[in-house]
Design a protein around this motif. Structure first.
Motif, PDB file in Angstrom:
ATOM      1  N   GLN A   1       0.742  -0.948  -0.074  1.00  0.00           N
ATOM      2  CA  GLN A   1       0.015  -0.022  -0.027  1.00  0.00           C
ATOM      3  C   GLN A   1       0.824   1.134   0.018  1.00  0.00           C
ATOM      4  N   GLN A   2       2.017   1.185   0.670  1.00  0.00           N
ATOM      5  CA  GLN A   2       2.784   2.221   0.913  1.00  0.00           C
ATOM      6  C   GLN A   2       4.207   1.560   1.268  1.00  0.00           C
ATOM      7  N   PRO A   3       5.455   2.318   1.210  1.00  0.00           N
ATOM      8  CA  PRO A   3       6.763   1.294   1.664  1.00  0.00           C
ATOM      9  C   PRO A   3       6.332   0.767   3.190  1.00  0.00           C
ATOM     10  N   GLN A   4       6.813  -0.414   3.248  1.00  0.00           N
ATOM     11  CA  GLN A   4       6.601  -1.155   4.603  1.00  0.00           C
ATOM     12  C   GLN A   4       5.245  -1.166   5.113  1.00  0.00           C
ATOM     13  N   HIS A   5       4.400  -1.276   4.159  1.00  0.00           N
ATOM     14  CA  HIS A   5       3.274  -1.390   4.622  1.00  0.00           C
ATOM     15  C   HIS A   5       2.319  -2.369   3.764  1.00  0.00           C
ATOM     16  N   LEU A   6       1.690  -3.601   4.038  1.00  0.00           N
ATOM     17  CA  LEU A   6       1.189  -4.525   2.989  1.00  0.00           C
ATOM     18  C   LEU A   6       0.058  -5.151   3.613  1.00  0.00           C
ATOM     19  N   SER A   7      -0.774  -5.574   2.636  1.00  0.00           N
ATOM     20  CA  SER A   7      -2.106  -6.228   3.111  1.00  0.00           C
ATOM     21  C   SER A   7      -2.053  -7.446   1.732  1.00  0.00           C
ATOM     22  N   VAL A   8      -2.868  -8.339   2.107  1.00  0.00           N
ATOM     23  CA  VAL A   8      -3.441  -9.538   1.165  1.00  0.00           C
ATOM     24  C   VAL A   8      -4.789  -8.998   0.755  1.00  0.00           C
ATOM     25  N   GLN A   9      -5.110  -8.757  -0.473  1.00  0.00           N
ATOM     26  CA  GLN A   9      -6.444  -8.028  -0.766  1.00  0.00           C
ATOM     27  C   GLN A   9      -6.892  -9.265  -1.997  1.00  0.00           C
ATOM     28  N   SER A  10      -8.192  -9.121  -1.987  1.00  0.00           N
ATOM     29  CA  SER A  10      -8.864  -9.769  -3.206  1.00  0.00           C
ATOM     30  C   SER A  10      -9.203  -8.951  -4.202  1.00  0.00           C
ATOM     31  N   LEU A  11      -8.488  -9.013  -5.566  1.00  0.00           N
ATOM     32  CA  LEU A  11      -8.561  -8.277  -6.673  1.00  0.00           C
ATOM     33  C   LEU A  11      -9.198  -8.850  -7.705  1.00  0.00           C
ATOM     34  N   ASP A  12      -9.882  -8.037  -8.411  1.00  0.00           N
ATOM     35  CA  ASP A  12     -10.614  -8.829  -9.856  1.00  0.00           C
ATOM     36  C   ASP A  12      -9.636  -9.103 -10.875  1.00  0.00           C
ATOM     37  N   LEU A  13     -10.011 -10.500 -11.379  1.00  0.00           N
ATOM     38  CA  LEU A  13      -9.086 -10.548 -12.479  1.00  0.00           C
ATOM     39  C   LEU A  13     -10.027 -10.489 -13.738  1.00  0.00           C
ATOM     40  N   PRO A  14      -9.225 -10.132 -14.834  1.00  0.00           N
ATOM     41  CA  PRO A  14     -10.022  -9.839 -16.296  1.00  0.00           C
ATOM     42  C   PRO A  14     -10.582 -11.219 -16.729  1.00  0.00           C
ATOM     43  N   GLU A  15     -11.763 -11.237 -17.319  1.00  0.00           N
ATOM     44  CA  GLU A  15     -11.910 -12.368 -18.375  1.00  0.00           C
ATOM     45  C   GLU A  15     -10.873 -12.664 -19.416  1.00  0.00           C
ATOM     46  N   LEU A  16     -10.644 -13.872 -19.850  1.00  0.00           N
ATOM     47  CA  LEU A  16      -9.576 -14.304 -20.673  1.00  0.00           C
ATOM     48  C   LEU A  16      -9.994 -13.756 -22.006  1.00  0.00           C
ATOM     49  N   ALA A  17      -9.003 -13.203 -22.595  1.00  0.00           N
ATOM     50  CA  ALA A  17      -9.197 -12.749 -24.083  1.00  0.00           C
ATOM     51  C   ALA A  17      -8.289 -13.916 -24.682  1.00  0.00           C
ATOM     52  N   ASP A  18      -8.350 -13.963 -26.054  1.00  0.00           N
ATOM     53  CA  ASP A  18      -7.764 -14.830 -26.996  1.00  0.00           C
ATOM     54  C   ASP A  18      -6.194 -14.876 -26.657  1.00  0.00           C
ATOM     55  N   HIS A  19      -5.821 -15.864 -26.673  1.00  0.00           N
ATOM     56  CA  HIS A  19      -4.394 -16.243 -26.584  1.00  0.00           C
ATOM     57  C   HIS A  19      -4.065 -15.872 -25.073  1.00  0.00           C
ATOM     58  N   GLN A  20      -4.858 -15.964 -24.349  1.00  0.00           N
ATOM     59  CA  GLN A  20      -4.304 -15.945 -22.696  1.00  0.00           C
ATOM     60  C   GLN A  20      -4.628 -17.178 -21.852  1.00  0.00           C
ATOM     61  N   VAL A  21      -4.099 -17.210 -20.578  1.00  0.00           N
ATOM     62  CA  VAL A  21      -4.242 -18.322 -19.914  1.00  0.00           C
ATOM     63  C   VAL A  21      -4.390 -17.786 -18.353  1.00  0.00           C
ATOM     64  N   HIS A  22      -4.990 -18.706 -17.952  1.00  0.00           N
ATOM     65  CA  HIS A  22      -5.526 -18.416 -16.330  1.00  0.00           C
ATOM     66  C   HIS A  22      -4.502 -19.361 -15.649  1.00  0.00           C
ATOM     67  N   VAL A  23      -3.692 -18.828 -14.742  1.00  0.00           N
ATOM     68  CA  VAL A  23      -2.639 -19.485 -13.994  1.00  0.00           C
ATOM     69  C   VAL A  23      -2.869 -19.783 -12.523  1.00  0.00           C
ATOM     70  N   GLN A  24      -3.166 -20.971 -11.988  1.00  0.00           N
ATOM     71  CA  GLN A  24      -3.264 -20.742 -10.317  1.00  0.00           C
ATOM     72  C   GLN A  24      -1.878 -21.024  -9.767  1.00  0.00           C
ATOM     73  N   VAL A  25      -1.453 -20.073  -9.008  1.00  0.00           N
ATOM     74  CA  VAL A  25       0.085 -19.905  -8.519  1.00  0.00           C
ATOM     75  C   VAL A  25      -0.097 -21.166  -7.364  1.00  0.00           C
ATOM     76  N   GLU A  26       1.231 -21.574  -7.700  1.00  0.00           N
ATOM     77  CA  GLU A  26       1.533 -22.539  -6.478  1.00  0.00           C
ATOM     78  C   GLU A  26       2.829 -21.822  -5.568  1.00  0.00           C
ATOM     79  N   TYR A  27       3.664 -21.088  -6.228  1.00  0.00           N
ATOM     80  CA  TYR A  27       4.866 -20.641  -5.294  1.00  0.00           C
ATOM     81  C   TYR A  27       5.285 -19.423  -6.111  1.00  0.00           C
ATOM     82  N   SER A  28       5.609 -18.269  -5.043  1.00  0.00           N
ATOM     83  CA  SER A  28       6.200 -17.062  -5.794  1.00  0.00           C
ATOM     84  C   SER A  28       7.454 -17.000  -4.879  1.00  0.00           C
ATOM     85  N   GLY A  29       8.405 -16.264  -5.443  1.00  0.00           N
ATOM     86  CA  GLY A  29       9.556 -15.975  -4.687  1.00  0.00           C
ATOM     87  C   GLY A  29       9.608 -14.515  -4.162  1.00  0.00           C
ATOM     88  N   ILE A  30      10.378 -14.084  -3.147  1.00  0.00           N
ATOM     89  CA  ILE A  30      10.483 -12.645  -2.676  1.00  0.00           C
ATOM     90  C   ILE A  30      12.034 -12.354  -3.041  1.00  0.00           C
TER      91      ILE A  30
END
Length: 317
Positions: A9-38
């Motif tokens: 939200q600003q430096p050294q302040h974070l939250s986990v938020q529910s955000l909208d995803l767009p509908e898939l357009a042609d040649h796009q994929v929806h990926v369900q994330v398993e892991y992300s690195g910092i």
């Protein structure tokens, strides 16, 4: 569609938020994330607010460019298949926030060409491909130079320093020396040696690769060069770099910056990993759930024992 995303939200302040995803357009994929690195380089600067002016910079933002997940939906004529595991170097799919780099979320929608298939056997280690590609780009020069001198000195024994050293050994080049000032990070060398800089008297290095991110080191490194030697700036620096001209002049020193990796670098290191020539073992040291994201970032940036922190999104599946 919704996704849970880490938002600075600003430096050294974070939250986990529910955000909208767009509908898939042609040649796009929806990926369900398993892991992300910092990332302890650029992402640290985003976190503490010291990132230099950068396209797309601003808050609130979704960070992250080291993401691994599975394709769960495709649109149009896609070569990727549902169920494939892929690596994503970030995404730009959320409205109302900056997507720099947009990969730290439970679900992402991306053009299919942004998703790189990875072997099932890699699992969570696939998040390291971005760093490996960065290291490869530094030693390969992005294919823009015919001759690249392999590092004989690497400054920093974090993940980037270890990957640079492993790539050097894998290429059959002479064993590099790695400098490290923190005793807890001196273990884990594979085919090279790690020393404290005060214990290294050598002053004839041909190629010094700095991944420390310390903008005050350049003068010290130039003094360690052989005539005509090169310093490669392979870290990310929040302050301008300066150097004394006379010592550089006397050595005819060369200074090269290593920019962001390209797709060809990512494909190259993926092949090295697939064939067993480059190991990613021993580099992931910590795991955390997104619900404990604040603690994860504090450990990632503050604990020298933490080489790579992984956010485990699998509980959201």
């Amino acid at each position: 569609m919704k996704a849970q995303a880490i938002v600075f939200q600003q430096p050294q302040h974070l939250s986990v938020q529910s955000l909208d995803l767009p509908e898939l357009a042609d040649h796009q994929v929806h990926v369900q994330v398993e892991y992300s690195g910092i990332s302890t380089g650029t992402e640290r600067l985003l976190w503490d607010g010291t990132m230099p002016a950068f396209p797309g910079m601003g808050y609130p933002l979704v960070p992250g460019y080291e993401t691994v997940g599975r394709v769960i939906k495709v649109a149009g004529d896609c070569t990727l298949k549902v169920g494939q595991r892929v690596f994503l170097p970030g995404a730009n799919c959320f409205q109302g926030v900056r997507n720099l780099f947009g990969g730290s979320a439970s679900d992402l929608v991306v053009p299919q060409e942004r998703a790189i298939p990875v072997p099932e056997s890699l699992g969570e280690q696939a998040v390291l491909l971005a760093l490996a590609a960065t290291a490869y780009h530094a030693v390969a020069g992005g294919g823009k130079r015919e001759v690249i001198t392999s590092p004989d000195l690497i400054v920093g024994h974090g993940v980037m320093g270890r990957l640079l050293a492993r790539l050097t050994v894998a290429a059959g080049a002479p064993e590099p020396t790695v400098w490290e000032t923190q005793a807890v990070r001196m273990d884990g060398a594979e085919g090279y040696r790690v020393v404290h800089p005060d214990d290294d008297p050598r002053k004839d290095y041909k190629a010094i690769y700095d991944v420390s991110g310390d903008s005050n080191l350049l003068d010290k490194l130039i003094l360690r060069l052989a005539p005509g030697g090169e310093v490669v700036l392979a870290g990310f620096y929040k302050q301008d770099l300066h150097f004394a001209y006379a010592p550089a002049f006397m050595r005819e020193a060369q200074i090269r910056t290593a920019a962001e990796w390209k797709r060809a670098d990512l494909l190259a290191v993926t092949e090295l990993v697939n064939t067993g020539r480059l190991s990613l073992d021993g580099l992931i040291t910590h795991h955390q759930s997104p619900k404990n994201a604040l603690a994860a970032y504090e450990v990632a940036f503050g604990d020298p024992l933490c080489l790579k922190m992984i956010m485990d999104w699998s509980a959201n599946a």
